[in-house]
Write an enzyme that holds these catalytic residues in place. Structure first.
Site, PDB file in Angstrom:
ATOM      1  N   GLU A  83       4.183  -5.046  12.456  1.00 57.94           N
ATOM      2  CA  GLU A  83       3.155  -3.995  12.347  1.00 57.94           C
ATOM      3  C   GLU A  83       2.078  -4.574  11.446  1.00 57.94           C
ATOM      4  O   GLU A  83       2.275  -4.724  10.243  1.00 57.94           O
ATOM      5  CB  GLU A  83       3.760  -2.715  11.774  1.00 57.94           C
ATOM      6  CG  GLU A  83       2.875  -1.497  11.995  1.00 57.94           C
ATOM      7  CD  GLU A  83       1.886  -1.273  10.862  1.00 57.94           C
ATOM      8  OE1 GLU A  83       0.706  -1.654  11.057  1.00 57.94           O
ATOM      9  OE2 GLU A  83       2.274  -0.734   9.830  1.00 57.94           O
ATOM     10  N   CYS A 100      -3.269   1.113   6.763  1.00 58.06           N
ATOM     11  CA  CYS A 100      -3.573   0.390   8.009  1.00 58.06           C
ATOM     12  C   CYS A 100      -4.160   1.311   9.071  1.00 58.06           C
ATOM     13  O   CYS A 100      -4.855   0.849   9.975  1.00 58.06           O
ATOM     14  CB  CYS A 100      -2.316  -0.301   8.532  1.00 58.06           C
ATOM     15  SG  CYS A 100      -0.944   0.823   8.896  1.00 58.06           S
ATOM     16  N   ASN A 157       0.803  -1.225   0.000  1.00 62.57           N
ATOM     17  CA  ASN A 157       0.000   0.000   0.000  1.00 62.57           C
ATOM     18  C   ASN A 157       0.835   1.274   0.000  1.00 62.57           C
ATOM     19  O   ASN A 157       0.453   2.285  -0.594  1.00 62.57           O
ATOM     20  CB  ASN A 157      -0.980  -0.007   1.180  1.00 62.57           C
ATOM     21  CG  ASN A 157      -0.290  -0.102   2.519  1.00 62.57           C
ATOM     22  OD1 ASN A 157       0.781  -0.705   2.646  1.00 62.57           O
ATOM     23  ND2 ASN A 157      -0.901   0.466   3.548  1.00 62.57           N
ATOM     24  N   GLU A 201       8.309   0.981  16.574  1.00 63.10           N
ATOM     25  CA  GLU A 201       9.360   1.606  15.784  1.00 63.10           C
ATOM     26  C   GLU A 201       9.089   3.097  15.728  1.00 63.10           C
ATOM     27  O   GLU A 201       8.012   3.571  16.045  1.00 63.10           O
ATOM     28  CB  GLU A 201       9.439   0.990  14.382  1.00 63.10           C
ATOM     29  CG  GLU A 201       9.860  -0.476  14.403  1.00 63.10           C
ATOM     30  CD  GLU A 201      10.010  -1.095  13.017  1.00 63.10           C
ATOM     31  OE1 GLU A 201      10.388  -0.367  12.078  1.00 63.10           O
ATOM     32  OE2 GLU A 201       9.749  -2.298  12.878  1.00 63.10           O
TER      33      GLU A 201
END
Length: 499
Positions: free
Chosen positions: A263, A297, A165, A478
């Site tokens: 993630e 996301c 994405n 992160e």
């Protein structure tokens, strides 16, 4: 290039092959097998990408391992200089990179030009500076007289796996801190969006990065991705992608005790209180639901609206979403491009049909976007931005990650009910809260089981802050010093000071 045969005629196809980048050079896969890379906005094959196997992955890991000793001993200032140079080269090639990103993903060119590529520049520059200011502690002991100090050292060969994405945006988010800290990397981009990973290879090579420090293997997740995560010489894995794949990555990494950051997916809520700044909330909830065709996301695809405002909000929101211009990503008027693939389009359509069949009201969208026949994009994968109400917040359409331009809207009465509705999903990536009462904003933010909360805004990203999710949205953090921590190992050294 590949030669294609058409009847009695032989002609040279203008479809390029994207090879792996290993040890400072582009090399074909050992199998000589390739996958079609399709522009989702046109349905055309725009390149053929290497279908790597375990042997190709091993070549890349071995190249990274050979390059590691010299790179780990390169001064941080020299590493930072290469990253800064690469950032400047990306900036100078913004138009070329943005077009490549748009062709791979189907997103509007104006979006890749204003968001994806500038963020790649920012990622490199941020971590080039961060590594020059990283500190470690010293600890004095009186009895017995001693001093302890900490060494922050690179981990080794890092596997960086990124989704389709936000290809270059996400790749540089991982590459920049990994290289700044002295690691060498093997990158696995999505087979759906491989182009800018190879363009970054050219840029890093021109910036002076030594051979073997940055490597790219293309291919399928179960083949190249699996081989990379289970390779015993890989000491760290940073993965961004779907939750089901993340579970497999986590299990594989656990077998060899790799440092792991995951993630993963999200089903994020926007919580709208009756006292919100109405026009701003409508504008930002529209953006947070449909940016990049809802394929982010962090998109807020379930909107919880306090009941006194519900009907007014729904009417204005539907009008706003209905005005989104869907079309050719290269058209400057386009606000939303295609979705990533034919399979993904069918997945989104299945949720729309389920919502209709099970009592939902489709207020706008609900089908494929009308693209003019015979136009450049007539065979592309376009769907209308869709808003649904009338479903329970526990309905699968409101609980499962659709990852497309599909938003459900639900009423709530009390603050406690809104929190319960937001927390009922299996994911915990982010949320947004819309209220002019900052006491409410603070309380709700504290109560939400997510990694990030935006109050009266969305997607404001400070690269210093921790980023990651709770529950099924992942593992680890992160960003800023948290990336420096992840991409290094801390070693304590104790020195006796007795005479």
């Amino acid at each position: 290039y590949q030669r294609r045969v058409h009847g009695d005629c032989h002609e040279m196809s203008l479809i390029p092959e994207l090879h792996n980048f290993i040890g400072g050079a582009f090399v074909p896969p050992r199998s000589n097998l390739y996958l079609d890379n399709i522009n989702p906005a046109t349905g055309d094959v725009i390149s053929r990408v290497a279908r790597s196997a375990a042997s190709d992955v091993d070549d890349a890991v071995q190249a990274a391992r050979r390059a590691f000793p010299a790179w780990r001993n390169t001064a941080p200032a020299a590493r930072a200089h290469i990253l800064e140079t690469a950032a400047s080269l990306i900036q100078s090639r913004l138009a070329e990179l943005a077009l490549a990103e748009s062709n791979d993903t189907g997103k509007p060119l104006q979006l890749s030009s204003s968001l994806d590529i500038p963020r790649a520049v920012a990622n490199l520059r941020f971590f080039a500076g961060a590594i020059l200011h990283s500190q470690s502690g010293t600890y004095e002991m009186i009895d017995p007289p001693s001093i302890n100090f900490s060494l922050r050292q690179p981990v080794g060969v890092a596997a960086l796996i990124v989704p389709w994405n936000l290809p270059l945006y996400q790749l540089t988010w991982k590459v920049a801190p990994a290289l700044a800290c002295g690691n060498t990397v093997v990158c696995k981009p999505s087979e759906l969006t491989p182009t800018t990973a190879n363009m970054l290879a050219d840029i890093l090579r021109e910036a002076g990065l030594p051979a073997g420090v940055y490597n790219v293997v293309h291919g399928l997740g179960p083949e190249a991705g699996q081989a990379l995560t289970e390779h015993r010489l890989v000491r760290l894995v940073s993965f961004t992608g779907g939750t089901a794949t993340g579970v497999r990555v986590g299990r594989t990494c656990a077998d060899t005790f790799k440092k792991t950051s995951l993630e993963l997916g999200g089903k994020n809520s926007a919580i709208v209180f009756a006292d919100c700044d109405f026009e701003k909330t409508i504008e930002q909830c529209s953006r947070s639901g449909f940016l990049n065709s809802g394929q982010v996301c962090l998109c807020c695809s379930r909107i919880l609206v306090q009941r006194p405002l519900f009907e007014r909000f729904l009417q204005a929101y539907v009008a706003k979403v209905g005005s989104i211009v869907v079309g050719d990503p290269l058209d400057s008027n386009t606000q939303m491009g295609s979705v990533i693939s034919a399979d993904h389009l069918k997945k989104i359509e299945s949720y729309i049909e389920r919502a209709r069949a099970e009592g939902g009201t489709v207020h706008c969208g609900g089908g494929r976007a009308p693209i003019p026949a015979g136009s450049r994009c007539s065979r592309g994968y376009f769907i209308q931005p869709t808003v649904v109400s009338g479903l329970a917040p526990s309905h699968s359409c409101s609980m499962e990650e659709v990852f497309g331009p599909f938003v459900t809207v639900h009423p709530f009465d009390t603050e406690e009910e809104a929190i319960e509705m937001a927390n009922m999903v299996q994911y915990g990536l982010c949320a947004s809260v819309w209220t002019n009462n900052m006491k409410v904003g603070h309380r709700v933010a504290r109560a939400l089981d997510v990694g990030s909360v935006w109050v009266n805004c969305w997607l404001r990203r400070d690269l210093r802050v921790p980023f990651g999710g709770q529950k099924d949205s992942g593992l680890g953090r992160e960003g800023g010093e948290f990336s420096i921590d992840f991409f290094t190992e801390l070693k304590n050294v104790c020195i006796a000071l007795e005479p």
